[in-house]
Scaffold this motif. Structure first.
Motif, PDB file in Angstrom:
ATOM      1  N   UNK A  69     -35.624 -14.428 -11.966  1.00 44.05           N
ATOM      2  CA  UNK A  69     -35.610 -12.978 -11.764  1.00 44.05           C
ATOM      3  C   UNK A  69     -35.358 -12.601 -10.299  1.00 44.05           C
ATOM      4  N   UNK A  70     -36.001 -13.270  -9.341  1.00 46.40           N
ATOM      5  CA  UNK A  70     -35.854 -12.915  -7.932  1.00 46.40           C
ATOM      6  C   UNK A  70     -34.550 -13.415  -7.321  1.00 46.40           C
ATOM      7  N   UNK A  71     -34.038 -14.536  -7.806  1.00 45.39           N
ATOM      8  CA  UNK A  71     -32.762 -15.039  -7.316  1.00 45.39           C
ATOM      9  C   UNK A  71     -32.884 -16.101  -6.245  1.00 45.39           C
ATOM     10  N   UNK A  72     -31.796 -16.288  -5.459  1.00 47.81           N
ATOM     11  CA  UNK A  72     -31.758 -17.376  -4.483  1.00 47.81           C
ATOM     12  C   UNK A  72     -32.733 -17.158  -3.333  1.00 47.81           C
ATOM     13  N   UNK A  73     -33.248 -18.276  -2.816  1.00 40.24           N
ATOM     14  CA  UNK A  73     -34.194 -18.208  -1.719  1.00 40.24           C
ATOM     15  C   UNK A  73     -34.331 -19.584  -1.092  1.00 40.24           C
ATOM     16  N   UNK A  74     -35.297 -19.723  -0.214  1.00 42.86           N
ATOM     17  CA  UNK A  74     -35.701 -20.986   0.394  1.00 42.86           C
ATOM     18  C   UNK A  74     -37.186 -20.834   0.711  1.00 42.86           C
TER      19      UNK A  74
END
Length: 162
Positions: A69-74
Motif C-alpha cells: 500500500x505505501x510503495x517503495x522505500x528504504x
C-alpha cells in the motif's frame, strides 16, 4: 513538517518560506483549502521530509524495499516516514473529538488524492522497461539521491510515484 525539516537541515530561509506559505494559506486561502501563496503570490514550497533530513546527516540508503500500500522505500525513509507521522497534527486527534474513523478517513483521502495525480505512470514504466521492478527500483534510488543532495526539492506531493 516541511518547516521543521528545513530547520533541521540548516535551511532557515526555506523554513521561513514554509512559515509564510502556512500563514498566507491559513488566512487568505480559506483555512488552507486553497494554495493562495502559490496561486496568488507565486510562493512555491520546497518539499522536505525526515527521510531527507536523515540522509543530509549521513544516514545511508540501506536496501530497497516495497511496503504494501505505501510503495517503495528504504529503512532510512521508513524511519523518516514515522518521524513525519509524529509531526502530522492529525496523528494527535483525540478520539473524544474525532473518532478513529475520521483520522483514518483523512489519511485515506490524502492517499487517494495523491494517487489521482499519478494514474497511469506505472503502466507507462511497465511498457517501456524490460524489467519493471528494476526500472522502478533504480528510478526510486536515483530520485531519493537527488532529493538528499538538494537537486530535486520541488513541491511534487507527499511521496514520489513511479
Amino acid at each position: 513538517i516541511r518547516m521543521v525539516n528545513h530547520l533541521l537541515q540548516g535551511r532557515p530561509g526555506n523554513a521561513g518560506t514554509e512559515l509564510g506559505r502556512f500563514l498566507i494559506n491559513s488566512t487568505m486561502g480559506a483555512g488552507g483549502l486553497r494554495d493562495c501563496a502559490g496561486d496568488c503570490f507565486g510562493i512555491k514550497g520546497q518539499k522536505a521530509e525526515f527521510g531527507q533530513t536523515l540522509g543530509r546527516y549521513g544516514v545511508g540508503f540501506g536496501f530497497y524495499l516495497v511496503w504494501p500500500i505505501l510503495g517503495p522505500s528504504c529503512p532510512r525513509d521508513t524511519i523518516g516516514w514515522l518521524g513525519d507521522l509524529a509531526l502530522t497534527p492529525t496523528t494527535y486527534m483525540s478520539p473524544h473529538y474525532a473518532g478513529i474513523e475520521t483520522t483514518v478517513g483523512m489519511r485515506v483521502h490524502d492517499g487517494i488524492n495523491d494517487l489521482s495525480f499519478h494514474l497511469g505512470e506505472y503502466e507507462t514504466v511497465k511498457k517501456a522497461a524490460i524489467d519493471p521492478y528494476v526500472a522502478i527500483r533504480d528510478g526510486y534510488v536515483q530520485h531519493r539521491n537527488r532529493v538528499i543532495k538538494g537537486e530535486d526539492s520541488r513541491e511534487t506531493g507527499t511521496r514520489p510515484s513511479y
